[in-house]
Design a protein around this motif. Structure first.
Motif, PDB file in Angstrom:
ATOM      1  N   TYR A 142       0.877  -0.847   0.030  1.00  8.81           N
ATOM      2  CA  TYR A 142       0.156  -0.535   0.056  1.00  8.81           C
ATOM      3  C   TYR A 142       0.856   1.004  -0.072  1.00  8.81           C
ATOM      4  O   TYR A 142       1.845   1.033   0.876  1.00  8.81           O
ATOM      5  N   GLU A 143       0.330   2.303  -0.565  1.00  5.21           N
ATOM      6  CA  GLU A 143       0.932   3.731  -0.473  1.00  5.21           C
ATOM      7  C   GLU A 143       0.286   4.386   0.152  1.00  5.21           C
ATOM      8  O   GLU A 143      -1.139   4.843  -0.695  1.00  5.21           O
ATOM      9  N   LEU A 144       1.093   5.915   0.422  1.00  7.85           N
ATOM     10  CA  LEU A 144       0.268   6.944   0.830  1.00  7.85           C
ATOM     11  C   LEU A 144      -0.806   7.996   0.138  1.00  7.85           C
ATOM     12  O   LEU A 144       0.047   8.055  -1.304  1.00  7.85           O
ATOM     13  N   LEU A 145      -1.851   7.835  -0.029  1.00  4.07           N
ATOM     14  CA  LEU A 145      -2.352   8.302  -0.844  1.00  4.07           C
ATOM     15  C   LEU A 145      -2.484  10.289  -0.293  1.00  4.07           C
ATOM     16  O   LEU A 145      -2.316  10.639  -1.052  1.00  4.07           O
ATOM     17  N   THR A 146      -2.884  10.038   0.912  1.00  7.05           N
ATOM     18  CA  THR A 146      -3.208  11.082   1.848  1.00  7.05           C
ATOM     19  C   THR A 146      -2.976  11.521   2.658  1.00  7.05           C
ATOM     20  O   THR A 146      -3.485  10.535   2.907  1.00  7.05           O
ATOM     21  N   GLU A 147      -3.079  12.455   3.615  1.00  7.63           N
ATOM     22  CA  GLU A 147      -3.539  13.180   5.138  1.00  7.63           C
ATOM     23  C   GLU A 147      -4.556  14.124   5.248  1.00  7.63           C
ATOM     24  O   GLU A 147      -3.708  14.821   4.620  1.00  7.63           O
TER      25      GLU A 147
END
Length: 89
Positions: free
Chosen positions: A5-10
Motif C-alpha cells: 500500500y502507498e500513502l494517498l493523502t493525509e
C-alpha cells in the motif's frame, strides 16, 4: 503474498471521509490510519487527521479519481499532495 500500500493523502477526518467514499464507490482497496490519538485531540482541541493508503496497483487510478472529483466540483484547493510512502500488510 503481502499487498503493498502507498500513502494517498493525509487529511482532516471530514475530508478523508469524502476520499474514502470515492474509493469505496470505485472498489479501490484502501486502509486508514488515524494520525492523532483521541486523547491528544481532547487535550489539544486539534482535529483528527487520517492517513489513507491505497493498494500500490491502484494508486494511479485513485489519484485520478480524486483529482477529477474535486476538479468537477471546483474544489481544486483540496487537491491531494501525493507522497511516495509505502506500507505493507
Amino acid at each position: 503474498m503481502d499487498e503493498e500500500y502507498e500513502l494517498l493523502t493525509e487529511k482532516e477526518k471530514i475530508w478523508a471521509e469524502m476520499y474514502i467514499q470515492i474509493l469505496e464507490q470505485n472498489q479501490i482497496r484502501y486502509m486508514v490510519i488515524p494520525v492523532n490519538g483521541i486523547g491528544l485531540s481532547m487535550k489539544t482541541g486539534s482535529q483528527d487527521f487520517l492517513r489513507i493508503y491505497v493498494a500500490s496497483s491502484e494508486k494511479k487510478k485513485a489519484e485520478n479519481l480524486i483529482k477529477e472529483t474535486f476538479k468537477k466540483n471546483n474544489w481544486s484547493h483540496m487537491a491531494i499532495y501525493f507522497k511516495k510512502t509505502k506500507a505493507t500488510t
